[in-house]
Design a protein around this motif. Structure first.
Motif, PDB file in Angstrom:
ATOM      1  N   GLY A  21      39.033  16.822  43.709  1.00 11.76           N
ATOM      2  CA  GLY A  21      37.765  16.791  44.421  1.00 11.76           C
ATOM      3  C   GLY A  21      36.634  16.619  43.438  1.00 11.76           C
ATOM      4  O   GLY A  21      36.835  16.297  42.261  1.00 11.76           O
ATOM      5  N   ALA A  22      35.420  16.858  43.939  1.00 15.02           N
ATOM      6  CA  ALA A  22      34.233  16.750  43.093  1.00 15.02           C
ATOM      7  C   ALA A  22      33.260  17.845  43.473  1.00 15.02           C
ATOM      8  O   ALA A  22      33.389  18.479  44.530  1.00 15.02           O
ATOM      9  CB  ALA A  22      33.593  15.375  43.246  1.00 15.02           C
ATOM     10  N   THR A  23      32.285  18.085  42.608  1.00 18.09           N
ATOM     11  CA  THR A  23      31.258  19.080  42.899  1.00 18.09           C
ATOM     12  C   THR A  23      29.924  18.579  42.378  1.00 18.09           C
ATOM     13  O   THR A  23      29.878  17.714  41.479  1.00 18.09           O
ATOM     14  CB  THR A  23      31.597  20.442  42.266  1.00 18.09           C
ATOM     15  OG1 THR A  23      30.644  21.412  42.693  1.00 18.09           O
ATOM     16  CG2 THR A  23      31.568  20.358  40.747  1.00 18.09           C
ATOM     17  N   ILE A  24      28.845  19.091  42.939  1.00 20.09           N
ATOM     18  CA  ILE A  24      27.496  18.707  42.532  1.00 20.09           C
ATOM     19  C   ILE A  24      26.952  19.790  41.611  1.00 20.09           C
ATOM     20  O   ILE A  24      26.926  20.975  41.982  1.00 20.09           O
ATOM     21  CB  ILE A  24      26.584  18.522  43.755  1.00 20.09           C
ATOM     22  CG1 ILE A  24      27.163  17.450  44.682  1.00 20.09           C
ATOM     23  CG2 ILE A  24      25.174  18.154  43.329  1.00 20.09           C
ATOM     24  CD1 ILE A  24      26.408  17.281  45.978  1.00 20.09           C
ATOM     25  N   ILE A  60      33.477  22.544  46.606  1.00 21.86           N
ATOM     26  CA  ILE A  60      34.420  21.424  46.576  1.00 21.86           C
ATOM     27  C   ILE A  60      34.016  20.367  47.603  1.00 21.86           C
ATOM     28  O   ILE A  60      33.849  20.654  48.781  1.00 21.86           O
ATOM     29  CB  ILE A  60      35.850  21.911  46.853  1.00 21.86           C
ATOM     30  CG1 ILE A  60      36.272  22.938  45.800  1.00 21.86           C
ATOM     31  CG2 ILE A  60      36.822  20.744  46.876  1.00 21.86           C
ATOM     32  CD1 ILE A  60      37.616  23.566  46.059  1.00 21.86           C
ATOM     33  N   LYS A  61      33.863  19.154  47.111  1.00 22.88           N
ATOM     34  CA  LYS A  61      33.630  17.994  47.969  1.00 22.88           C
ATOM     35  C   LYS A  61      34.859  17.089  47.883  1.00 22.88           C
ATOM     36  O   LYS A  61      35.296  16.746  46.786  1.00 22.88           O
ATOM     37  CB  LYS A  61      32.381  17.218  47.516  1.00 22.88           C
ATOM     38  CG  LYS A  61      31.111  18.053  47.466  1.00 22.88           C
ATOM     39  CD  LYS A  61      30.649  18.459  48.850  1.00 22.88           C
ATOM     40  CE  LYS A  61      29.314  19.197  48.778  1.00 22.88           C
ATOM     41  NZ  LYS A  61      28.836  19.602  50.111  1.00 22.88           N
ATOM     42  N   GLN A  62      35.401  16.730  49.040  1.00 22.18           N
ATOM     43  CA  GLN A  62      36.609  15.910  49.053  1.00 22.18           C
ATOM     44  C   GLN A  62      36.309  14.488  48.592  1.00 22.18           C
ATOM     45  O   GLN A  62      35.243  13.941  48.878  1.00 22.18           O
ATOM     46  CB  GLN A  62      37.212  15.877  50.460  1.00 22.18           C
ATOM     47  CG  GLN A  62      37.674  17.224  50.966  1.00 22.18           C
ATOM     48  CD  GLN A  62      38.784  17.810  50.121  1.00 22.18           C
ATOM     49  OE1 GLN A  62      39.691  17.109  49.705  1.00 22.18           O
ATOM     50  NE2 GLN A  62      38.704  19.100  49.845  1.00 22.18           N
ATOM     51  N   LEU A  63      37.266  13.896  47.877  1.00 22.83           N
ATOM     52  CA  LEU A  63      37.139  12.514  47.459  1.00 22.83           C
ATOM     53  C   LEU A  63      37.420  11.585  48.636  1.00 22.83           C
ATOM     54  O   LEU A  63      38.088  11.957  49.601  1.00 22.83           O
ATOM     55  CB  LEU A  63      38.113  12.218  46.316  1.00 22.83           C
ATOM     56  CG  LEU A  63      37.915  13.018  45.024  1.00 22.83           C
ATOM     57  CD1 LEU A  63      38.982  12.648  44.003  1.00 22.83           C
ATOM     58  CD2 LEU A  63      36.528  12.763  44.436  1.00 22.83           C
ATOM     59  N   SER A  64      36.913  10.368  48.548  1.00 23.52           N
ATOM     60  CA  SER A  64      37.118   9.400  49.626  1.00 23.52           C
ATOM     61  C   SER A  64      38.550   8.883  49.601  1.00 23.52           C
ATOM     62  O   SER A  64      39.293   9.086  48.634  1.00 23.52           O
ATOM     63  CB  SER A  64      36.135   8.233  49.466  1.00 23.52           C
ATOM     64  OG  SER A  64      36.459   7.465  48.316  1.00 23.52           O
ATOM     65  N   LYS A  65      38.933   8.185  50.658  1.00 22.98           N
ATOM     66  CA  LYS A  65      40.274   7.620  50.739  1.00 22.98           C
ATOM     67  C   LYS A  65      40.515   6.580  49.652  1.00 22.98           C
ATOM     68  O   LYS A  65      41.655   6.332  49.260  1.00 22.98           O
ATOM     69  CB  LYS A  65      40.491   7.007  52.121  1.00 22.98           C
ATOM     70  CG  LYS A  65      40.509   8.025  53.250  1.00 22.98           C
ATOM     71  CD  LYS A  65      40.790   7.362  54.597  1.00 22.98           C
ATOM     72  CE  LYS A  65      40.842   8.397  55.707  1.00 22.98           C
ATOM     73  NZ  LYS A  65      41.089   7.778  57.034  1.00 22.98           N
TER      74      LYS A  65
END
Length: 685
Positions: free
Chosen positions: A653-656, A638-643
């Motif tokens: 969130g997002a993932t690669i 899990i990669k957090q989304l920007s503000k």
């Protein structure tokens, strides 16, 4: 590699001991006659005093000695554990914490606390506490009071472990503690002192013999040598003139000692010919009786930063493994496929192990709030019963740390605003004692944490009036109850009639909302007028790595948390394409609303045949997500989304992916709530 700072090690141990002390005192208030609680509380005090003196925290040792002296009367049954005593003891615990965390500042208030503690022990009333005298210092042995009639004479002989001086043990302090038990005479045993040319100044060659007058000092002697029993020679026996059978006590392990690191290091027996403490430790390692020590060291402390770094590395490994798996799938090389499969198995196991290390029982957080409710009950004059359940529920340590403040505000809100005073409760037919419940339970891919009370419930009219006054709601606007309850989380919103030290500024619930949103969670509010309210926090199990189901909608790929997925079905033929998402499926006799994700995301690609429906759940709600293709399962970092994307509620969130592209992670909690709104609208129609 640098060794850890011993004072920081002491602080870590002391924090745990103080937490145990606080819980023991709170339990003791509910069960004041429990000898086990009294003894465990006394042992915690004794351990803090001993380790504080050992590591140079003399102010801690001095203060705790006075505290321990007073509490010893409770242990001996001379003073009851009254609520007044527990209240002062909790204040003393807070002062000890300040002395440990700020050793150079010497926080004020210690003398006043000891004065109050002495007054409670002496049986003085509350008005006389401020004028009570402090504890008198210990009298020298020569001036000690004569032994009570019927006391016996005992002989205590002991030799300290070979490395005890290295770790800060002072024999004179030990003798001072023995002297406090009763009148005694002390003789040094010098028969094992070696010649001067082989003396090691770090080894205690001298033994001690103490003739003591007391009723039965064995338990008190055990307390004196609490840190050293595992590696010393100790005997306690009545003198022959008392015509009693000698009692020999052999060294035994003391598993209740919380400062395990000190006890384990002080476990080597002395010997005249020993050259150094290092040799003593080497002898201990060769001892066949070491398994007990090895069992005691089966756990170790690890800095939180190292765990975070480990999780980051595992996350990168998972991404690299996904890339290798994708390359192997396009290759005809059998060896490459085998290696990719083996690496996938190993990385999956490593991920699970790392996640297990980070998972912490939520009971470690729940236990902190017992003191909060105790103090609020005393400050507000409300009799409150605090009940917790689900303490074994595990959550990521990062989330545990960030949940402390929101739960503090929710509990304070329940106690201050929710629970009525005893007179109002009795007048409305309730018990005079209010109840606040804190519980945690697994709910699919989430953990649901609830704070409930049996108070008056939320006042819809007052909330609406405040919302209109603050400009959050127009006077003629119709709004559902659930949306109205969410108004209490607006910044600056408060229904309190006046500002107090506990509430009224409209900050607390705003903190709750912002923190839970930052954790990708949601808040449910349920209330019944006159019966109470329940605030439920729904949170994902982890913020790091999850198993996901990869799906395709048009040309975009998305990840659905696998733990939220119940089943996958074919979309039945004949469903109108322009129903704007307001559709229901019959899943084994149960109507489940479904959402067309291509409409939710505004996908322009033409509709494909044979669409699939992924049934996901959140809490008690279910919804179907219509996708074009189910690609398969994958490990999702899990990669957090920007503000800039914080306002987009459909994604958490997002993932690669293995090919380097990005897939957005669907927020199933939001989508389920979105789908359930159609159910509510259908029922209203």
């Amino acid at each position: 590699m640098s060794l850890p700072d011993p004072t920081e090690t002491f602080r870590q141990e002391a924090r745990e001991l103080l937490e145990q002390l606080e819980l023991g005192l709170l339990d003791l208030e509910q069960n004041p006659a429990n000898d086990d609680l009294i003894n465990s509380t006394f042992r915690a005090l004794h351990t803090i005093k001993g380790s504080g003196a050992m590591f140079g925290f003399t102010a801690v040792a001095t203060f705790v000695h006075e505290f321990e002296t007073a509490f010893d009367q409770v242990r001996k049954g001379q003073t009851p554990a009254t609520p007044a005593l527990i209240a002062v003891a909790l204040d003393a615990k807070d002062h000890i914490h300040k002395l440990i965390e700020q050793p150079d500042a010497l926080p004020a208030g210690g003398d006043a606390i000891l004065d109050a503690l002495h007054a409670v022990i002496a049986g003085a009333d509350h008005a006389a506490i401020a004028a009570a005298a402090p504890f008198p210092p210990a009298e020298p042995a020569a001036a000690a009071a004569p032994a009570a009639e019927g006391s016996r004479r005992w002989r205590v002989r002991f030799r300290l472990p070979g490395d005890s001086l290295v770790y800060g043990t002072n024999p004179l302090l030990l003798l001072e503690e023995i002297r406090a038990i009763g009148p005694c005479t002390v003789v040094a045993l010098t028969d094992t002192i070696p010649p001067l040319d082989v003396i090691d100044p770090e080894v205690p060659y001298i033994g001690w013999q103490v003739d003591l007058v007391a009723d039965d000092p064995r338990e008190a002697i055990d307390d004196v040598f609490l840190f050293l029993r595992d590696g010393m020679e100790l005997s306690v026996e009545p003198l022959a003139e008392d015509a009693a059978e000698p009692v020999i006590e052999t060294p035994v392990a003391a598993p209740e000692v919380a400062a395990a690191s000190v006890a384990q290091e002080a476990a080597a027996a002395p010997a005249p010919a020993r050259k150094s403490a290092k040799a003593a430790k080497a002898a201990k390692e060769n001892d066949k009786d070491v398994p007990a020590v090895a069992a005691a060291s089966s756990s170790m402390r690890v800095d939180a930063e190292r765990l975070d770094e480990l999780m980051d590395r595992v996350g990168e490994l998972v991404i690299a493994q996904a890339r290798l798996t994708q390359i192997a799938a396009m290759s005809s090389d059998g060896n490459l496929k085998t290696i990719a499969e083996e690496l996938e198995r190993l990385s999956s196991g490593l991920r699970d192990t790392t996640m297990g290390i980070r998972m912490v029982p939520i009971g470690t957080l729940f236990s902190r709030f017992r003191r909060l409710v105790h103090d609020l009950s005393r400050d507000l004059g409300k009799d409150i019963e605090f009940i917790t359940s689900g303490e074994d529920t595990e959550l990521d340590k990062t989330m545990i740390e960030r949940l402390a403040d929101p739960l503090v505000h929710l509990i304070r809100n329940s106690v201050d605003h929710g629970l009525e005073v005893a007179e109002k409760r009795v007048a409305s037919g309730k018990a005079a004692k209010g109840t606040v419940r804190l519980s945690a339970v697994y709910a699919g891919a989430e953990v649901a944490i609830s704070v409930s009370d049996d108070g008056a419930g939320l006042n819809a009219e007052r909330i609406r009036a405040k919302a209109e006054e603050a400009g959050l709601l127009a006077a003629d606007t119709k709004i559902a109850d659930q949306d109205l309850w969410q108004m209490i989380f607006a910044p600056g919103f408060s229904t309190a009639k006046e500002v107090t030290s506990l509430s009224g500024r409209g900050v607390g619930m705003d903190v709750v909302k912002r923190t839970i949103d930052g954790l990708r969670g949601s808040i449910d509010v349920a209330t019944t007028p006159g019966q109470g309210s329940t605030m439920t926090l729904r949170l994902p199990l982890t913020l790091a790595i999850i198993d996901g189901m990869l799906v395709r909608v048009g040309n975009g790929r998305y990840t659905i948390p696998l733990a939220a997925v119940e089943e996958c079905v074919e979309l039945p033929e004949g469903v109108e394409a322009n129903a704007r998402g307001r559709n229901f499926l019959d899943i084994r006799g149960s109507l489940v609303p479904f959402l067309r994700l291509r409409e939710v995301f505004g996908t322009k690609a033409p509709i494909e045949p044979h669409q699939k429906v992924v049934i996901v759940s959140s809490g008690e709600g279910r919804v179907g997500l219509v996708v074009d293709q189910i690609i398969g399962n994958n490990q999702t970092v899990i990669k957090q989304l920007s503000k800039l994307h914080s306002s987009i509620k459909s994604f958490s969130g997002a993932t690669i992916l293995g090919d380097g592209t990005v897939a957005l992670i669907l927020d199933t909690t939001h989508l389920v709530a979105f789908g359930q709104s159609y159910v509510d609208q259908g029922r209203a129609a």
